[in-house]
Write a protein that holds these residues in place. Structure first.
Motif: not given
Length: 395
Positions: A119-143
């Protein structure tokens, strides 16, 4: 007066030639490819996907990471780049933060060698976009209260749950999803937060942009649904189970924010100073009035203090001595200062300041999101309070 009047303390002297070159190179990119278009992007509520290859070509995606096509630049260089990007718009810096400090860092810190290589070479080159899914509707400051689950079923993991305010999710090719994982077949196994690499084309994954927004309009934030998303066993990030995993990534993003806010503040001050020198009232430029000069001085002092704080954090980080509470101090203080600078700059611009012809009100609106994500003011205040007193006041 010599040099840049906005650099009250001569901070350029504290930067190496390499650091200055990085800053100037990113500033030139922003001047050419962001400033001429950002008002339209903000007004239309769109993120410019055609900017991604330019960010990648400049080595800005995962620029603090080493190997796998990443630039491997210093913490100070990374910070200077974030300041220049946010001087253009918080949404542009947010893209680079989500891609590099969150998604790529999660794979780099917690992934297997095979995951990093895939994954990392493709993401560094901009060919693959990533996201980070942690926050939830009921779990923001309290993950820790997250309800998204990952259950081991034979040779697969099955993910179910909801996430909210997930940057880039609808344009991402891959998501790093955090869930409470459980393997019923393992004796004594208990649910524990784990990260999973989820290609966004996987059946059951759906991302919907959150609209309408009054802030970060040149960016993308989404609701994410995970409806029995089935993943192979090797989709799990093998290292650092528990909340320490996502928190390590959040620390990287918060560090970048402490720098980014200085860029938004400096750009707001620059806009106010230029306008004050050009706009005449009562036969004199606004800059000649005492009240206007007081505003400009107060803003310049706040910008200088924020830059000094960010630079101190960067030097500590490059020395391997940066502590989590220090990152909280930088994020809390610098974003709070930047909002006040942007708001004050708007007053210098008068009525014209509410238009998208000028940047301060756009920065002020964006910074309301920046002060909320990656830890609210309240969360960072409690982190610092715990450091000062030794008492945990979150619960």
């Amino acid at each position: 007066m010599t040099g840049d009047p906005l650099d009250l303390l001569g901070l350029d002297d504290e930067l190496s030639p390499t650091e200055q070159e990085t800053r100037d190179r990113v500033r030139a990119l922003v001047d050419e490819h962001v400033r001429p278009h950002v008002a339209r992007w903000f007004a239309d509520g769109v993120f410019p996907l055609d900017l991604v290859p330019r960010l990648a070509e400049a080595g800005l995606l995962g620029m603090h990471l080493h190997g796998h096509g990443c630039a491997g630049r210093s913490a100070v260089e990374y910070g200077l780049a974030m300041a220049e990007l946010e001087a253009g718009d918080s949404g542009i810096r947010t893209f680079v933060s989500v891609q590099g400090s969150l998604a790529m860092t999660a794979i780099a810190k917690h992934g297997s060698p095979a995951q990093r290589e895939r994954w990392l070479p493709r993401m560094a080159a901009g060919g693959t976009i990533g996201c980070f899914a942690l926050t939830e509707p009921g779990a923001g400051s309290d993950p820790a209260s997250m309800t998204t689950t990952a259950t081991r079923v034979g040779d697969e993991w099955v993910l179910s749950g909801r996430k909210r305010w997930i940057g880039l999710a609808s344009i991402a090719d891959v998501a790093v999803v955090w869930a409470k994982a459980h393997d019923p077949a393992a004796p004594g196994d208990r649910p524990r937060v784990r990260g999973f690499i989820v290609p966004t084309t996987t059946p059951g994954f759906a991302a919907t942009p959150i609209e309408p927004k009054l802030s970060l309009r040149a960016s993308v934030q989404c609701d994410v649904v995970l409806d029995d998303v089935r993943l192979p066993a090797d989709a799990i990030l093998p290292e650092h189970p528990g909340l320490a995993g996502p928190f390590a990534c959040l620390a990287e993003a918060r560090y970048g924010i402490a720098w980014g806010a200085t860029g938004a503040a400096r750009d707001s001050l620059d806009a106010a100073l230029r306008h004050a020198g050009e706009r005449e009232q009562f036969g004199r430029p606004l800059a000649a009035f005492q009240l206007t000069q007081a505003k400009l001085v107060d803003m310049a002092l706040e910008v200088s203090r924020a830059q000094l704080l960010a630079l101190r954090l960067g030097r500590l980080k490059d020395a391997g001595r940066l502590e989590p509470h220090q990152i909280s101090a930088g994020k809390l203080a610098n974003v709070r200062s930047a909002i006040e600078v942007a708001r004050t700059a708007r007053t210098v611009l008068g009525g014209d300041g509410i238009t998208l012809e000028h940047s301060p009100m756009r920065h002020a609106a964006n910074l309301e999101s920046v002060r909320t994500y990656e830890g609210t003011d309240e969360v960072h205040t409690l982190i610092l309070g715990r450091h000062l007193t030794g008492h945990q006041a979150f619960r």
